[in-house]
Enzyme design. Structure first.
Site, mmCIF file in Angstrom:
data_model
loop_
_atom_site.group_PDB
_atom_site.id
_atom_site.type_symbol
_atom_site.label_atom_id
_atom_site.label_comp_id
_atom_site.label_asym_id
_atom_site.label_seq_id
_atom_site.Cartn_x
_atom_site.Cartn_y
_atom_site.Cartn_z
ATOM 1 N N ASP A 41 0.876 -1.161 -0.247
ATOM 2 C CA ASP A 41 0.016 0.116 0.025
ATOM 3 C C ASP A 41 1.019 1.227 -0.008
ATOM 4 O O ASP A 41 2.112 1.338 0.783
ATOM 5 C CB ASP A 41 -0.934 -0.181 1.361
ATOM 6 N N HIS A 123 5.959 13.644 -16.337
ATOM 7 C CA HIS A 123 6.366 14.827 -16.207
ATOM 8 C C HIS A 123 6.461 15.797 -15.021
ATOM 9 O O HIS A 123 5.341 15.837 -14.322
ATOM 10 C CB HIS A 123 5.992 15.596 -17.582
ATOM 11 N N ASP A 135 -1.193 18.994 -12.157
ATOM 12 C CA ASP A 135 -0.568 18.660 -13.503
ATOM 13 C C ASP A 135 0.827 19.298 -13.431
ATOM 14 O O ASP A 135 1.096 20.351 -13.866
ATOM 15 C CB ASP A 135 -1.244 19.480 -14.555
ATOM 16 N N GLU A 169 7.580 18.925 -20.818
ATOM 17 C CA GLU A 169 6.170 18.319 -21.360
ATOM 18 C C GLU A 169 5.386 19.283 -21.859
ATOM 19 O O GLU A 169 4.742 19.204 -23.039
ATOM 20 C CB GLU A 169 5.592 17.267 -20.359
ATOM 21 N N GLU A 170 5.237 20.403 -20.931
ATOM 22 C CA GLU A 170 4.107 21.542 -21.524
ATOM 23 C C GLU A 170 4.556 22.059 -22.691
ATOM 24 O O GLU A 170 3.797 22.952 -23.344
ATOM 25 C CB GLU A 170 4.144 22.489 -20.241
ATOM 26 N N HIS A 295 -3.902 24.302 -15.739
ATOM 27 C CA HIS A 295 -3.217 25.168 -16.431
ATOM 28 C C HIS A 295 -3.356 26.512 -15.945
ATOM 29 O O HIS A 295 -3.144 27.512 -16.502
ATOM 30 C CB HIS A 295 -3.198 25.226 -18.174
ATOM 31 N N ASP A 310 -4.964 8.697 -3.768
ATOM 32 C CA ASP A 310 -4.522 7.508 -3.123
ATOM 33 C C ASP A 310 -4.576 6.014 -4.106
ATOM 34 O O ASP A 310 -3.954 5.352 -4.150
ATOM 35 C CB ASP A 310 -5.381 7.338 -2.087
ATOM 36 N N ASP A 314 -1.627 3.461 -5.346
ATOM 37 C CA ASP A 314 -1.744 1.944 -5.442
ATOM 38 C C ASP A 314 -1.656 1.365 -6.547
ATOM 39 O O ASP A 314 -1.101 0.153 -6.663
ATOM 40 C CB ASP A 314 -2.637 1.950 -4.489
#
Length: 508
Positions: A41, A123, A135, A169-170, A295, A310, A314
């Site tokens: 976990d 990213h 993000d 990445e953006e 964004h 969570d 997992d």
């Protein structure tokens, strides 16, 4: 996660019936414990602690962690410090984009087959408008904590584990594209799967898996279905329904699938609006975005759904533990069967099987899927396995187990004295018309019988997923034994499939 408007990529520079066998009433011994790959976990508090650190970094560095800004490099240094302390070998890879130096962080866990790499990535950069905590602090922090769990658990996988945190990445997947394009064909071929996690804590979340099998029309490279099915299997186990999301080039899997590397991952939604049907499925608010702060400057520590974060953390651990496989114990191999050649397996050995279709055979299994749930898988390795009706047939229900029990038995295996371990790969897949009366069992039969795997069905969709069991069978030392595999559709009309592959007994 980058915008759906395709950004221009900046210029890069190199820098698994207890029927009696043969009619003999074999007394049942105490079954040894099957040591399957049990993922730990992942503590939500630990993942959130990483997010808190990323928030602090952004706050201290102009409110963001964007490419070319000090907040990104501080974020990378934080992640690297945690990994270095845990025993990873880390590498910082630099590149240039939009006139600024960018960085990827690559972390390798010692051990595993270097020619069989399982890679997990996210990213690390934000947009300039905000701190990027969902993000993609969410995917970055969850991956980091899974990597640290690998170290805490002293996990010894069969495959080599590698983690990546991507820059820029953006700006158009710049860092991950740089990584894959500069690996070279030989090194790329060693990567047998890539897991991508971008936005896994959206405040109004959905649960989307990248469509590895193409059931929604946009699948990934060969092997991607196994990744999707493994992730779906975890969510099935916690009664959460998953829907497909397409491989549309929106995140860092793009540079991997371009080179035919199997990929997959989870996503909780970005700026798209949650429908009423989706709200009924997952809760939350219909008519609002999955992430209202996508964004934006409000993508802070408050912009996270703890339950989604969570569950997804997992699921990452579940996928890593199961897809990486258990390392074989050291010692002399006394029996091995990858099912590629006929080593004397006998179907219906006691003459008591009742199944009318889906009978066990050694064959080249063809994958089957029903409404997005993978039921029969390709072999775990090579071309053949022990499977319940190898041919896919006209539909998923054509060659599944019907009518009761099907079994198959190995040729006699002479075991030496000593400490002995049996390992094998297995899966059981079924739809929600199954029940606990349906099962897959693996038994060792000598002067006594031990059930080393007993996996029952349930009234829920269970996506088939190759897993590994490792069992001490030293109680059979000095005996001649047989391995018996049984599976059953015993609840009437269930859609059930099972497979076993890569059996090995070692002596230490």
């Amino acid at each position: 996660m980058r915008s759906r408007v395709l950004a221009t990529i900046g210029a890069l520079s190199l820098a698994v019936t207890t029927a009696m066998i043969g009619g003999s009433a074999a007394a049942a011994a105490t079954p040894p414990t099957a040591k399957a790959l049990a993922a730990p976990d992942i503590p939500l508090a630990n993942v959130k602690a990483h997010l808190s650190q990323l928030q602090t970094i952004a706050t201290s560095n102009g409110g963001n962690r964007a490419h070319g800004r000090p907040g990104f490099r501080a974020s990378l240094d934080y992640v690297k410090g945690k990994l270095d302390a845990a025993g990873y070998t880390t590498t910082i890879q630099s590149f240039t984009s939009s006139g600024a130096t960018g960085y990827n962080l690559i972390a390798d866990w010692p051990g595993g087959d270097a020619d069989q790499v399982l890679m997990t990535g996210a990213h690390l950069d934000s947009v300039t408008a905000g701190p990027g905590i969902n993000d993609n602090g969410s995917g970055s922090a969850a991956n980091l904590e899974v990597a640290l769990a690998v170290a805490r658990e002293n996990f010894h996988p069969a495959k080599h584990l590698r983690f990546g945190w991507w820059g820029a990445e953006e700006l158009g997947l710049v860092g991950s594209n740089y990584y894959t394009s500069n690996l070279g064909a030989t090194e790329r071929a060693k990567i047998k799967g890539y897991l991508n996690f971008d936005m896994v804590g959206s405040p109004n979340p959905g649960y989307f898996a990248y469509d590895g099998d193409g059931s929604s029309g946009s699948g990934g490279p060969a092997g991607s279905a196994e990744i999707e099915n493994t992730l779906r299997a975890y969510f099935t186990s916690i009664n959460v329904q998953v829907r497909d999301t397409a491989f549309d080039g929106r995140s860092d899997y793009g540079g991997f699938i371009r080179y035919g590397i199997p990929a997959g991952g989870m996503f909780t939604g970005a700026e798209e609006i949650k429908t009423s049907a989706q709200a009924q499925l997952w809760g939350g608010t219909a008519g609002q975005a999955f992430d209202r702060c996508y964004h934006s400057s409000c993508d802070t520590s408050s912009n996270i759904n703890d339950t989604a974060l969570d569950r997804n953390a997992d699921s990452i651990a579940y996928a890593v533990w199961n897809l990486a496989g258990a390392a074989q114990p050291p010692g002399e191999t006394v029996y091995s069967d990858d099912l590629e050649t006929d080593k004397g397996w006998t179907a219906n050995p006691a003459g008591t099987d009742t199944a009318t279709t889906g009978k066990f055979e050694r064959g080249a299994a063809q994958p089957t899927t029903y409404s997005g749930t993978g039921l029969q898988l390709a072999p775990a390795g090579g071309s053949n396995d022990l499977v319940t009706g190898a041919s896919a047939g006209s539909d998923a229900g054509a060659n599944d187990i019907d009518g009761g029990v099907t079994s198959v038995q190995s040729a006699p295996i002479a075991l030496p004295a000593g400490t002995l371990n049996l390992s094998f790969s297995w899966y059981l897949g079924h739809l929600n018309n199954a029940s606990s009366a349906d099962y897959l069992r693996v038994r060792v039969v000598g002067t006594t019988t031990s059930t080393v795997l007993d996996q029952t069905g349930a009234a829920s969709n269970r996506a088939a997923s190759w897993q590994t069991a490792s069992v001490n069978v030293s109680s059979f030392a000095g005996q001649t034994v047989r391995i018996v595999v049984d599976a059953a559709d015993a609840s009437g009309g269930s859609l059930v499939e099972a497979g076993v592959d890569n059996l090995k007994i070692t002596k230490s």
